[in-house]
Enzyme design. Structure first.
Site, PDB file in Angstrom:
ATOM      1  N   ARG A 174     -11.534   6.812 -17.906  1.00  0.00           N
ATOM      2  CA  ARG A 174     -12.814   6.136 -17.630  1.00  0.00           C
ATOM      3  C   ARG A 174     -13.138   6.079 -16.137  1.00  0.00           C
ATOM      4  O   ARG A 174     -13.839   5.190 -15.667  1.00  0.00           O
ATOM      5  CB  ARG A 174     -12.847   4.746 -18.274  1.00  0.00           C
ATOM      6  CG  ARG A 174     -12.516   4.802 -19.779  1.00  0.00           C
ATOM      7  CD  ARG A 174     -12.925   3.581 -20.533  1.00  0.00           C
ATOM      8  NE  ARG A 174     -14.348   3.353 -20.580  1.00  0.00           N
ATOM      9  CZ  ARG A 174     -15.225   4.027 -21.330  1.00  0.00           C
ATOM     10  NH1 ARG A 174     -14.800   5.028 -22.092  1.00  0.00           N
ATOM     11  NH2 ARG A 174     -16.494   3.720 -21.323  1.00  0.00           N
ATOM     12  N   LEU A 175     -12.637   7.083 -15.407  1.00  0.00           N
ATOM     13  CA  LEU A 175     -12.922   7.187 -13.974  1.00  0.00           C
ATOM     14  C   LEU A 175     -14.155   8.071 -13.777  1.00  0.00           C
ATOM     15  O   LEU A 175     -14.116   9.103 -13.114  1.00  0.00           O
ATOM     16  CB  LEU A 175     -11.702   7.753 -13.236  1.00  0.00           C
ATOM     17  CG  LEU A 175     -10.401   6.970 -13.424  1.00  0.00           C
ATOM     18  CD1 LEU A 175      -9.251   7.662 -12.705  1.00  0.00           C
ATOM     19  CD2 LEU A 175     -10.564   5.534 -12.917  1.00  0.00           C
TER      20      LEU A 175
END
Length: 195
Positions: A174-175
């Site tokens: 989720r970067l």
């Protein structure tokens, strides 16, 4: 007016989505607000995009058209799960009706069955039973038999002129990468956002 960079980026992503085998790469969520402040959303299809904005077509007597009439600020969101790690593109801006000429040209390009459907459907209104709709379809098929189907006066396009656009690129853990473009009237600015 969209900058060439923004337009090229969006068109490139749309081309990727089309090449990915996505069944509806032009599908976009359209969010509107009615006169009471209630938010509504649904999927519509993008039919054209250029430096002026994004076009979709609908029944002008539909709920979505009434909501746009009450509050012309809308939001669009594309979500392509099948490309890269997933991509979203969000547009926010003002919706206005397209010209009659634009609506006529697009309507003429539609399949005949869709043209008949535009006459037969009282979009968003209560339907007592399916037979009633089928009878309306049959009525308009007979009415326009042997000739071109004209565009109904209650049907046409909207142009969404964005003033804020966000490109969201999915990443592991989720970067994600988020880039927002904002129109300041005479120029656009770009900024990275935290995911």
């Amino acid at each position: 007016m969209l900058t060439p960079e923004i337009l090229d980026t969006f068109r490139g992503l749309l081309d990727e989505a089309k090449a990915s085998g996505d069944r509806e790469p032009t599908a976009m969520n359209l969010a509107t607000v009615d006169g009471t402040g209630r938010v509504h959303s649904r999927i519509v299809l993008l039919k054209a995009v250029d430096e002026h904005g994004l076009q979709f077509f609908t029944n002008y007597e539909s709920d979505k058209a009434a909501q746009i009439g009450a509050h012309d600020q809308v939001a669009l969101c594309f979500h392509w799960k099948a490309i890269r790690e997933g991509i979203q593109v969000r547009f926010e801006g003002r919706a206005t009706k397209t010209s009659a000429e634009v609506s006529d040209a697009y309507f003429a390009s539609r399949p005949r069955g869709s043209q008949i459907g535009a006459w037969a459907s009282k979009q968003s209104r209560e339907l007592p039973d399916r037979q009633t709709f089928d009878e309306r379809v049959a009525h308009y098929e007979k009415e326009f038999e042997g000739r071109d189907v004209p565009r109904p006066p209650h049907w046409g396009g909207f142009l969404v002129v964005p003033d804020r656009i966000e490109f969201w690129y999915g990443a592991t853990f989720r970067l994600h990468e988020r880039i927002v473009h904002t129109d300041h009237g005479t120029s656009w600015s770009s900024q990275l956002l935290y995911p």
